[in-house]
Design a protein around this motif. Structure first.
Motif, short mmCIF file in Angstrom:
data_model
loop_
_atom_site.label_atom_id
_atom_site.label_comp_id
_atom_site.label_asym_id
_atom_site.label_seq_id
_atom_site.Cartn_x
_atom_site.Cartn_y
_atom_site.Cartn_z
N VAL A 174 0.84 -1.20 0.00
CA VAL A 174 0.00 0.00 0.00
C VAL A 174 0.87 1.24 0.00
O VAL A 174 0.65 2.18 -0.77
N PHE A 175 1.90 1.26 0.86
CA PHE A 175 2.79 2.42 0.93
C PHE A 175 3.53 2.65 -0.39
O PHE A 175 3.60 3.77 -0.88
N LEU A 176 4.08 1.59 -0.97
CA LEU A 176 4.86 1.75 -2.20
C LEU A 176 3.99 2.19 -3.37
O LEU A 176 4.41 3.03 -4.18
N SER A 177 2.79 1.65 -3.48
CA SER A 177 1.92 2.07 -4.57
C SER A 177 1.44 3.51 -4.35
O SER A 177 1.34 4.28 -5.31
N PHE A 178 1.18 3.88 -3.10
CA PHE A 178 0.82 5.26 -2.80
C PHE A 178 1.96 6.21 -3.17
O PHE A 178 1.74 7.26 -3.78
N ILE A 179 3.18 5.83 -2.83
CA ILE A 179 4.35 6.64 -3.17
C ILE A 179 4.52 6.73 -4.69
O ILE A 179 4.81 7.78 -5.24
N GLY A 180 4.30 5.61 -5.37
CA GLY A 180 4.40 5.61 -6.83
C GLY A 180 3.37 6.51 -7.49
O GLY A 180 3.67 7.23 -8.45
N LEU A 181 2.15 6.48 -6.97
CA LEU A 181 1.11 7.35 -7.52
C LEU A 181 1.41 8.81 -7.24
O LEU A 181 1.16 9.69 -8.08
N MET A 182 1.97 9.10 -6.07
CA MET A 182 2.38 10.48 -5.77
C MET A 182 3.49 10.92 -6.71
O MET A 182 3.52 12.06 -7.16
N TYR A 183 4.41 10.02 -7.02
CA TYR A 183 5.49 10.36 -7.95
C TYR A 183 4.92 10.73 -9.31
O TYR A 183 5.33 11.72 -9.92
N LEU A 184 3.99 9.93 -9.79
CA LEU A 184 3.40 10.22 -11.10
C LEU A 184 2.65 11.55 -11.09
O LEU A 184 2.68 12.30 -12.06
N ARG A 185 2.01 11.86 -9.98
CA ARG A 185 1.23 13.09 -9.89
C ARG A 185 2.11 14.33 -9.74
O ARG A 185 1.87 15.35 -10.35
N TRP A 186 3.16 14.23 -8.91
CA TRP A 186 3.94 15.42 -8.56
C TRP A 186 5.20 15.59 -9.38
O TRP A 186 5.51 16.69 -9.81
N VAL A 187 5.95 14.53 -9.58
CA VAL A 187 7.27 14.67 -10.21
C VAL A 187 7.20 14.45 -11.72
O VAL A 187 7.71 15.26 -12.49
N ALA A 188 6.56 13.38 -12.13
CA ALA A 188 6.54 13.07 -13.56
C ALA A 188 5.75 14.10 -14.36
O ALA A 188 6.07 14.35 -15.53
N SER A 189 4.77 14.72 -13.74
CA SER A 189 3.96 15.70 -14.46
C SER A 189 4.50 17.13 -14.33
O SER A 189 3.94 18.04 -14.94
N ALA A 190 5.56 17.34 -13.55
CA ALA A 190 6.11 18.68 -13.37
C ALA A 190 6.89 19.10 -14.61
O ALA A 190 7.45 18.27 -15.33
N ASN A 191 6.94 20.41 -14.84
CA ASN A 191 7.74 20.89 -15.98
C ASN A 191 9.23 20.78 -15.64
O ASN A 191 9.61 20.56 -14.50
N ASP A 192 10.06 20.93 -16.64
CA ASP A 192 11.49 20.69 -16.48
C ASP A 192 12.16 21.64 -15.49
O ASP A 192 13.14 21.28 -14.85
N GLN A 193 11.65 22.85 -15.37
CA GLN A 193 12.27 23.82 -14.45
C GLN A 193 12.03 23.45 -13.00
O GLN A 193 12.89 23.65 -12.15
N ARG A 194 10.88 22.93 -12.69
CA ARG A 194 10.53 22.62 -11.30
C ARG A 194 10.80 21.17 -10.90
O ARG A 194 10.67 20.82 -9.73
N ARG A 195 11.17 20.34 -11.84
CA ARG A 195 11.35 18.91 -11.55
C ARG A 195 12.42 18.64 -10.50
O ARG A 195 12.20 17.80 -9.62
N PRO A 196 13.59 19.31 -10.50
CA PRO A 196 14.57 19.03 -9.44
C PRO A 196 14.04 19.35 -8.04
O PRO A 196 14.29 18.59 -7.09
N ARG A 197 13.32 20.43 -7.91
CA ARG A 197 12.74 20.78 -6.61
C ARG A 197 11.70 19.75 -6.19
O ARG A 197 11.66 19.32 -5.04
N HIS A 198 10.86 19.33 -7.13
CA HIS A 198 9.85 18.32 -6.83
C HIS A 198 10.50 17.00 -6.43
O HIS A 198 10.01 16.31 -5.54
N ARG A 199 11.58 16.65 -7.11
CA ARG A 199 12.28 15.39 -6.77
C ARG A 199 12.87 15.44 -5.37
O ARG A 199 12.83 14.45 -4.64
N ALA A 200 13.45 16.56 -4.99
CA ALA A 200 14.05 16.69 -3.66
C ALA A 200 12.97 16.58 -2.57
O ALA A 200 13.14 15.86 -1.58
N ILE A 201 11.88 17.28 -2.75
CA ILE A 201 10.79 17.22 -1.78
C ILE A 201 10.19 15.82 -1.75
O ILE A 201 9.89 15.27 -0.68
N PHE A 202 10.04 15.22 -2.91
CA PHE A 202 9.48 13.87 -2.98
C PHE A 202 10.40 12.86 -2.31
O PHE A 202 9.92 11.94 -1.64
#
Length: 113
Positions: free
Chosen positions: A59-87
């Motif tokens: 449950v935790f890993l799939s929740f984390i994976g879905l958050m990754y798709l929502r927050w990091v994978a969909s972010a634009n290239d300028q904000r992606r490093p910040r999103h990755r660090a927070i994630f």
């Protein structure tokens, strides 16, 4: 073309949703089974706790994976490093809480015996 990429869902999302809900079902079924077993008065083996432990990890890993798709994978290239660090911080926190909970449960079972 950029608009087309944002409207098509990621193929990993369906797999993660299936993993999350099947793990949640296993977790709930095992908890119900444990409550029935404990009412009989027979002690359970600590090895049986691996079932809900791995289900909760799923449950935790799939929740984390879905958050990754929502927050990091969909972010634009300028904000992606910040999103990755927070994630990464959020992921470490969630997995740390899971490890802490599993370790405390295991320790409390071993000291009770």
């Amino acid at each position: 073309m950029n608009q087309q990429q944002q409207t098509t869902p990621d193929k990993r999302r369906k797999t993660l949703l299936i993993l999350e809900f099947s793990s949640l079902a296993v977790l709930l079924i095992s908890m119900a089974w444990f409550s029935n077993q404990s009412s009989d008065g027979t002690p359970l083996s600590a090895g049986w706790l691996l079932i809900p432990a791995f289900a909760s990890l799923g449950v935790f890993l799939s929740f984390i994976g879905l958050m990754y798709l929502r927050w990091v994978a969909s972010a634009n290239d300028q904000r992606r490093p910040r999103h990755r660090a927070i994630f990464a911080l959020l992921t470490l926190t969630l997995l740390g809480v899971w490890i802490y909970g599993i370790a405390n449960t295991w320790i409390s079972l071993s000291t009770a015996q």
